[in-house]
Write an enzyme that holds these catalytic residues in place. Structure first.
Site, PDB file in Angstrom:
ATOM      1  N   HIS A  15      31.547  91.813  51.126  1.00  0.00           N
ATOM      2  CA  HIS A  15      31.834  93.019  51.893  1.00  0.00           C
ATOM      3  C   HIS A  15      32.451  94.038  50.935  1.00  0.00           C
ATOM      4  O   HIS A  15      32.459  93.841  49.722  1.00  0.00           O
ATOM      5  CB  HIS A  15      32.720  92.714  53.109  1.00  0.00           C
ATOM      6  CG  HIS A  15      34.116  92.312  52.765  1.00  0.00           C
ATOM      7  ND1 HIS A  15      35.127  93.229  52.593  1.00  0.00           N
ATOM      8  CD2 HIS A  15      34.667  91.094  52.538  1.00  0.00           C
ATOM      9  CE1 HIS A  15      36.245  92.592  52.276  1.00  0.00           C
ATOM     10  NE2 HIS A  15      35.993  91.293  52.245  1.00  0.00           N
ATOM     11  N   LEU A  16      32.983  95.138  51.416  1.00  0.00           N
ATOM     12  CA  LEU A  16      33.356  96.270  50.560  1.00  0.00           C
ATOM     13  C   LEU A  16      34.332  95.934  49.429  1.00  0.00           C
ATOM     14  O   LEU A  16      34.066  96.266  48.273  1.00  0.00           O
ATOM     15  CB  LEU A  16      33.920  97.417  51.408  1.00  0.00           C
ATOM     16  CG  LEU A  16      34.181  98.714  50.653  1.00  0.00           C
ATOM     17  CD1 LEU A  16      32.926  99.202  49.935  1.00  0.00           C
ATOM     18  CD2 LEU A  16      34.713  99.771  51.580  1.00  0.00           C
TER      19      LEU A  16
END
Length: 89
Positions: A15-16
Protein backbone atom coordinates in the site's frame (compact mmCIF):
# COMPACT_ATOMS: atom_id res chain seq x y z
CA UNK A 1 20.67 -8.19 -15.63
CA UNK A 2 19.99 -9.77 -12.23
CA UNK A 3 16.72 -10.84 -10.65
CA UNK A 4 15.37 -12.44 -7.51
CA UNK A 5 12.01 -13.57 -6.20
CA UNK A 6 10.95 -12.29 -2.79
CA UNK A 7 7.77 -12.62 -0.73
CA UNK A 8 6.04 -9.49 0.57
CA UNK A 9 5.61 -9.99 4.31
CA UNK A 10 3.98 -6.83 5.63
CA UNK A 11 0.31 -7.26 6.53
CA UNK A 12 -1.15 -4.75 4.09
CA UNK A 13 1.06 -5.56 1.12
CA UNK A 14 2.43 -2.74 -1.00
CA UNK A 15 0.00 0.00 0.00
CA UNK A 16 1.12 3.66 -0.04
CA UNK A 17 3.66 3.77 2.80
CA UNK A 18 5.61 0.61 1.92
CA UNK A 19 5.30 1.37 -1.81
CA UNK A 20 6.89 4.77 -1.17
CA UNK A 21 9.68 3.13 0.86
CA UNK A 22 10.26 0.64 -1.97
CA UNK A 23 10.47 3.48 -4.52
CA UNK A 24 12.78 5.59 -2.32
CA UNK A 25 15.19 2.67 -2.21
CA UNK A 26 14.94 2.08 -5.98
CA UNK A 27 15.64 5.69 -6.98
CA UNK A 28 18.98 5.57 -5.17
CA UNK A 29 20.34 3.43 -8.01
CA UNK A 30 21.11 4.10 -11.67
CA UNK A 31 19.90 0.65 -12.75
CA UNK A 32 16.56 0.22 -14.46
CA UNK A 33 14.49 -1.56 -11.83
CA UNK A 34 11.18 -3.32 -12.37
CA UNK A 35 9.28 -6.08 -10.65
CA UNK A 36 6.80 -8.58 -11.95
CA UNK A 37 3.76 -9.90 -10.16
CA UNK A 38 1.56 -12.23 -12.14
CA UNK A 39 1.24 -10.70 -15.59
CA UNK A 40 2.00 -7.17 -14.36
CA UNK A 41 5.40 -5.50 -14.73
CA UNK A 42 5.83 -2.41 -12.56
CA UNK A 43 8.43 0.36 -12.58
CA UNK A 44 10.00 0.16 -9.12
CA UNK A 45 10.81 3.88 -9.22
CA UNK A 46 7.15 4.93 -9.66
CA UNK A 47 4.80 4.86 -6.66
CA UNK A 48 1.75 4.74 -8.95
CA UNK A 49 3.18 1.81 -10.87
CA UNK A 50 3.96 -0.06 -7.64
CA UNK A 51 0.48 0.62 -6.23
CA UNK A 52 -1.11 -0.44 -9.52
CA UNK A 53 0.41 -3.92 -9.22
CA UNK A 54 -1.94 -4.61 -6.24
CA UNK A 55 0.58 -6.72 -4.32
CA UNK A 56 -0.76 -8.15 -1.07
CA UNK A 57 0.78 -9.88 1.94
CA UNK A 58 2.18 -13.28 1.00
CA UNK A 59 2.48 -12.45 -2.69
CA UNK A 60 5.76 -13.22 -4.41
CA UNK A 61 7.31 -10.63 -6.70
CA UNK A 62 10.36 -10.90 -8.93
CA UNK A 63 12.65 -7.87 -8.77
CA UNK A 64 14.68 -7.28 -11.94
CA UNK A 65 17.60 -4.85 -12.08
CA UNK A 66 19.65 -3.92 -15.13
CA UNK A 67 22.45 -1.37 -15.13
CA UNK A 68 25.79 -0.41 -13.67
CA UNK A 69 24.80 -0.93 -10.02
CA UNK A 70 22.30 -3.74 -10.55
CA UNK A 71 23.72 -6.12 -7.93
CA UNK A 72 23.70 -3.47 -5.21
CA UNK A 73 20.18 -2.37 -6.15
CA UNK A 74 18.86 -5.93 -6.07
CA UNK A 75 20.43 -6.58 -2.68
CA UNK A 76 19.01 -3.36 -1.19
CA UNK A 77 15.50 -3.92 -2.54
CA UNK A 78 15.41 -7.57 -1.52
CA UNK A 79 16.51 -6.66 2.00
CA UNK A 80 13.94 -3.86 2.16
CA UNK A 81 11.07 -6.17 1.18
CA UNK A 82 12.25 -8.94 3.51
CA UNK A 83 12.46 -6.35 6.29
CA UNK A 84 8.84 -5.24 5.86
CA UNK A 85 9.57 -1.91 4.12
CA UNK A 86 9.61 0.07 7.31
CA UNK A 87 6.52 -1.51 8.84
CA UNK A 88 6.42 -3.91 11.74
CA UNK A 89 5.48 -7.34 10.56
Amino acid sequence: MVSQRVTVINETGLHLKPAAAFCRTAVEYQAVITFTFGDVTANAKSVLSVLGACVKCGDEIEIVCQGPDEAEALKALTEAVEGGLGETV
